[in-house]
Write an enzyme that holds these catalytic residues in place. Structure first.
Site, short mmCIF file in Angstrom:
data_model
loop_
_atom_site.label_atom_id
_atom_site.label_comp_id
_atom_site.label_asym_id
_atom_site.label_seq_id
_atom_site.Cartn_x
_atom_site.Cartn_y
_atom_site.Cartn_z
CE LYS A 110 -4.51 -1.52 1.42
NZ LYS A 110 -5.64 -1.40 2.34
CE LYS A 131 -5.79 -8.59 -2.36
NZ LYS A 131 -5.94 -7.99 -1.05
CE LYS A 182 -13.26 -4.41 0.37
NZ LYS A 182 -12.11 -4.14 1.23
P1 TYM Z 1 -10.60 -6.55 3.29
O1 TYM Z 1 -11.70 -5.55 3.47
O2 TYM Z 1 -9.49 -6.21 2.36
O3 TYM Z 1 -11.19 -7.92 2.84
C1 TYM Z 1 -12.24 -8.57 3.56
C2 TYM Z 1 -12.03 -10.07 3.55
O4 TYM Z 1 -11.97 -10.55 2.19
C3 TYM Z 1 -10.78 -11.31 2.01
N1 TYM Z 1 -10.30 -11.10 0.64
C4 TYM Z 1 -10.08 -12.09 -0.24
N2 TYM Z 1 -10.20 -13.42 -0.13
C5 TYM Z 1 -9.89 -14.16 -1.22
N3 TYM Z 1 -9.47 -13.62 -2.40
C6 TYM Z 1 -9.33 -12.28 -2.54
N4 TYM Z 1 -8.93 -11.77 -3.69
C7 TYM Z 1 -9.64 -11.45 -1.43
N5 TYM Z 1 -9.62 -10.11 -1.23
C8 TYM Z 1 -10.03 -9.92 0.04
C9 TYM Z 1 -9.81 -10.76 3.02
O5 TYM Z 1 -8.78 -11.71 3.31
C10 TYM Z 1 -10.71 -10.52 4.20
O6 TYM Z 1 -10.94 -11.70 4.92
N6 TYM Z 1 -7.81 -5.88 7.36
C11 TYM Z 1 -9.00 -6.55 6.86
C12 TYM Z 1 -10.26 -6.15 7.61
C13 TYM Z 1 -10.17 -6.35 9.08
C14 TYM Z 1 -10.25 -7.58 9.77
C15 TYM Z 1 -10.14 -7.26 11.14
C16 TYM Z 1 -10.40 -8.90 9.35
C17 TYM Z 1 -10.03 -5.35 10.01
N7 TYM Z 1 -10.02 -5.91 11.23
C18 TYM Z 1 -10.17 -8.24 12.13
C19 TYM Z 1 -10.42 -9.88 10.35
C20 TYM Z 1 -10.30 -9.55 11.68
C21 TYM Z 1 -9.19 -6.16 5.41
O7 TYM Z 1 -8.69 -5.17 4.94
O8 TYM Z 1 -10.01 -6.96 4.72
#
Ligand code: TYM
Length: 337
Positions: free
Chosen positions: A119, A201, A204
């Site tokens: 990032k 990957k 979004k």
């Molecule tokens: P975020 O918002 O980027 O993504 C949410 C969830 O989706 C999964 N994910 C994917 N899984 C498979 N293939 C992909 N291409 C893909 N892109 C995203 C992510 O692994 C995630 O599970 N930091 C986290 C949010 C967060 C969080 C937490 C998660 C904040 N606090 C505490 C668990 C526990 C995040 O940015 O996810």
């Protein structure tokens, strides 16, 4: 632990940033699996808006996406009566615990985080301190609820590891305070790749709309995006090294149908990539159409969404406050009655 006394159920925590339209990567990596857990665990699912502002967000869009992300949680099958669904900024204990945990996290270990490195390249004009300490806030999210299990996609596993390290370090200094959580990946779909650049990957925040399939894309758009998915010059549907595009489509198809690679290879033997891409597109479109429909109904009722948010925040705050009070006492903060 207190919150487990009633039924001794294990606690699950996870979250998604309202930083863009959710993709089938988010769906397969997280949302699709969460609904199945609501019977057997005490589940908390958070819309992590504090994390989202580590990258500049338009305020009106962030607000809208926060409601939409909550609505998507429910549209994907999460019942607000059985799960605690809430918004991170509604529970101040997240930011409060994050500060304390910042003092138990090393500069060196944060510097090694892959997401921070990626990032800070992508948003090179805004490498802010929040982007750097992002994993500490995530640790606070998880540890506040004494979570046992954190279901996530592959890209978040490093953050779960650092959460475990931070919790272990705090426990070592002050005695047993936090439960050490475990990250859990889905069987298929832990890392869904971009349809345009399958070595990357699916995200979004990708600026190329054809790279990602959004959960709310309409049927024709889903099918068209899969038809255009980048693949190699071959024609045999078979998982193999270097065939990133086909491997990714097989992963997606497997995750949506529950089929094994061998079953998929047999199903498409002699049929070529074109047929396969259409089948994947139709399967995904069929699976997402009821989600889209429910999402439409839910977002039409803002008052209901707000009541879910309020109720979730009050349940989460109660649990979070217990852990925070314990932490404040352990580190030596005064707590006048
Ligand atoms: P975020 O918002 O980027 O993504 C949410 C969830 O989706 C999964 N994910 C994917 N899984 C498979 N293939 C992909 N291409 C893909 N892109 C995203 C992510 O692994 C995630 O599970 N930091 C986290 C949010 C967060 C969080 C937490 C998660 C904040 N606090 C505490 C668990 C526990 C995040 O940015 O996810």
């Amino acid at each position: 632990m207190d919150q487990q006394t009633a039924e001794q159920k294990k606690v699950i925590f996870s979250g998604i940033q309202p930083s863009g339209m959710l993709t089938i990567g988010n769906y397969l990596g997280s949302l699709k699996n969460w609904g199945r857990l609501q019977q057997d665990y005490d589940c908390l699912y958070c819309v992590v808006d504090l994390h989202a502002i580590t990258v500049r967000q338009d305020p009106a869009t962030l607000r809208k996406r926060t409601y939409e992300t909550l609505a998507l949680y429910m549209a994907c099958g999460l019942d607000p009566e059985k799960n605690t669904l809430f918004v991170q900024s509604h529970v101040p204990a997240h930011a409060e615990l994050a500060w304390v945990l910042n003092c138990f996290t090393m500069f060196g270990e944060l510097s090694r985080m892959t997401q921070f490195k990626d990032k800070s390249k992508k948003y090179s004009s805004n490498v802010n301190a929040g982007l750097f300490t992002y994993p500490v806030l995530m640790a606070a999210d998880i540890l506040l609820y004494q979570a046992d299990v954190v279901p996530v996609g592959m890209d978040q596993m490093q953050h779960i590891e650092i959460t475990r390290d931070i919790a272990g370090r705090f426990n070592q200094v002050y005695g047993e305070t936090f439960r050490i959580p475990e990250g859990v990946l889905p069987k298929a779909g832990a890392k869904v790749m971009s349809l345009a650049e399958p070595e990357k990957k699916m995200s979004k925040s990708d600026s190329n709309g054809n790279a990602s399939v959004y959960i709310l894309d309409d049927r024709d758009t889903v099918i068209r995006k899969f038809r255009r998915a980048v693949t190699d010059s071959g024609s045999e549907v078979r998982r193999a090294e270097g065939k990133d595009g086909i491997n990714n489509l097989m992963t997606i198809y497997a995750a949506f149908t529950g089929k094994t690679d061998a079953e998929i290879e047999a199903e498409f033997a002699g049929r070529g990539y074109g047929d396969f891409k259409s089948a994947v597109g139709e399967t995904v479109a069929d699976a997402l159409s009821p989600v889209r429909e429910r999402f439409g109904q839910l977002t039409a009722d803002k008052a209901y969404l707000e009541s879910v948010m309020k109720d979730g925040a009050s349940r989460a705050s109660y649990l979070a406050r217990k852990t925070l009070t314990k932490v404040y006492r352990k580190v030596g903060f005064t707590q006048p009655k």
